[in-house]
Design an enzyme around this catalytic site. Sequence first.
Site, PDB file in Angstrom:
ATOM      1  N   HIS A  20      57.007   6.748   2.276  1.00  0.00           N
ATOM      2  CA  HIS A  20      56.034   7.273   1.298  1.00  0.00           C
ATOM      3  C   HIS A  20      56.253   9.339   0.943  1.00  0.00           C
ATOM      4  CE1 HIS A  20      53.882   7.750  -2.423  1.00  0.00           C
ATOM      5  NE2 HIS A  20      53.380   9.369  -1.328  1.00  0.00           N
ATOM      6  N   ASP A  28      46.850  -2.568  -1.648  1.00  0.00           N
ATOM      7  CA  ASP A  28      46.195  -0.819  -1.903  1.00  0.00           C
ATOM      8  C   ASP A  28      47.379  -0.042  -1.739  1.00  0.00           C
ATOM      9  OD1 ASP A  28      43.598  -1.922  -2.262  1.00  0.00           O
ATOM     10  OD2 ASP A  28      43.446  -2.060  -0.371  1.00  0.00           O
ATOM     11  N   LEU A  29      47.638   0.932  -3.419  1.00  0.00           N
ATOM     12  CA  LEU A  29      48.411   1.297  -3.472  1.00  0.00           C
ATOM     13  C   LEU A  29      48.880   3.345  -2.710  1.00  0.00           C
ATOM     14  CD1 LEU A  29      51.158   2.558  -4.723  1.00  0.00           C
ATOM     15  CD2 LEU A  29      50.418   3.860  -6.644  1.00  0.00           C
ATOM     16  N   ASP A  30      50.085   2.635  -1.427  1.00  0.00           N
ATOM     17  CA  ASP A  30      49.724   3.988  -0.013  1.00  0.00           C
ATOM     18  C   ASP A  30      49.042   3.926   0.442  1.00  0.00           C
ATOM     19  OD1 ASP A  30      52.308   4.579  -2.078  1.00  0.00           O
ATOM     20  OD2 ASP A  30      51.891   5.901  -3.434  1.00  0.00           O
ATOM     21  N   GLU A  31      47.625   3.081   0.930  1.00  0.00           N
ATOM     22  CA  GLU A  31      47.042   2.754   1.423  1.00  0.00           C
ATOM     23  C   GLU A  31      47.273   2.228   2.190  1.00  0.00           C
ATOM     24  OE1 GLU A  31      43.109   2.404   0.168  1.00  0.00           O
ATOM     25  OE2 GLU A  31      43.559   4.073  -1.454  1.00  0.00           O
TER      26      GLU A  31
END
Length: 302
Positions: free
Chosen positions: A209, A243-246
Site C-alpha cells: 500500500h 477488509d480493504l487495506d486492513e
Amino acid sequence: MAPVGADLPPPDRGSAPEAQYILTLSCANRPGIVAAVSTYLFESRCNILDANQYDDRETGRFFMRVVVNPVGEGVALDALKEGFAALAGRFAMEWSLRSRFERRRVLLLASKSDHCLADLVYRWRIGEIPMDIAGIVSNHSRETYAHLDLDGIPFHHLPVTRQTKMEQEARIWQIVQESRAELVVLARYMQVLSDGLAAKLAGRCINIHHSFLPGFKGAKPYHQAFERGVKLIGATAHYVTSDLDEGPIIEQDVERVSHHATPEDLVRKGRDIERRVLARAIAWHLEDRVLMNGKRTVVFAD
C-alpha cells in the site's frame, strides 16, 4: 507465450548448500515448550543454527522459529516431520517444517505502475529473493511492460471491468492453481480483490500500500498526505484480507519530507519506499520469518 507455471531455471548459486530445515510454530504458552522442541531436535540429530522466540503476554501465545541442519547421514525431512507431529499435538501447535532452500512459487499481479514489478523481477534474476516466478498477471497488455526484461516469465493479460470482475478473478484463481503458486503478490495491482478471492488467498497474498497505514487508505494516498501537510511519508506491506487495506502488517518504512514537497515529489519518493518495503516483506515471508498473530504478525527479521 510460455505455459502457465513454466519452470524457470534458478539463478546460479554454485555448489549445492548443506541441508538445512526451518521449523516455525505457535501455540498457547506454557512451560516446557522450548525444552521439548530442543530435546526433540537433539535426539533427531539436528544442530540448531538459529533460534528466535516470542511470548505475547497479551494473547498468551508463544511463537518460535528455528533453523537446523542435520548432523550425519539419514536425517530425512519426512521422518523429522512425522516425529515432530506427535510433539506438536501435545502442545496443540500450528507448525511448519520445510527445507530452507526450497524455492517457492510466486505469482505477481501488477497494473500500469511497474516500479515494484521491475524491482522484484530484478531481485529474482540476481538471486536476491529465493523464489520462482510462476507468472505475471496484469489488467494491462504486455506492451505496457515492453521496456522490462520479462523473457521466459509467463504473462497473462486479464483486462477487467466492473461487469467482468468475477470472471476475471475466476481466471486469476485458475492461474494460481495451475501454476502451483504458493504466494500471490499485488505489486501495485490497482484492483480491489473480492471477498471470495481474498478468502481463498488468506495468509498467502501480500499487498504493497503506497502509504503508511492505517492512515490515508484507498486511492491517491500521497495526495491525501499532501493535503494534510504530512512531514513523514511511507509505505506498508500487509497480508490481504476482505477488509480493504486492513490486513496484518508485515513491514513499513518512512522518509521525511518538508513543506517544499509537491504531490509529485511525494509520489516519486514513495516509489522508492514501496520497492524496498515490498521486497523485504516477500523475502521474510519466503524465509518463514512471518507468523500470524490474529490481526497482527510476529516478524523474526534479521
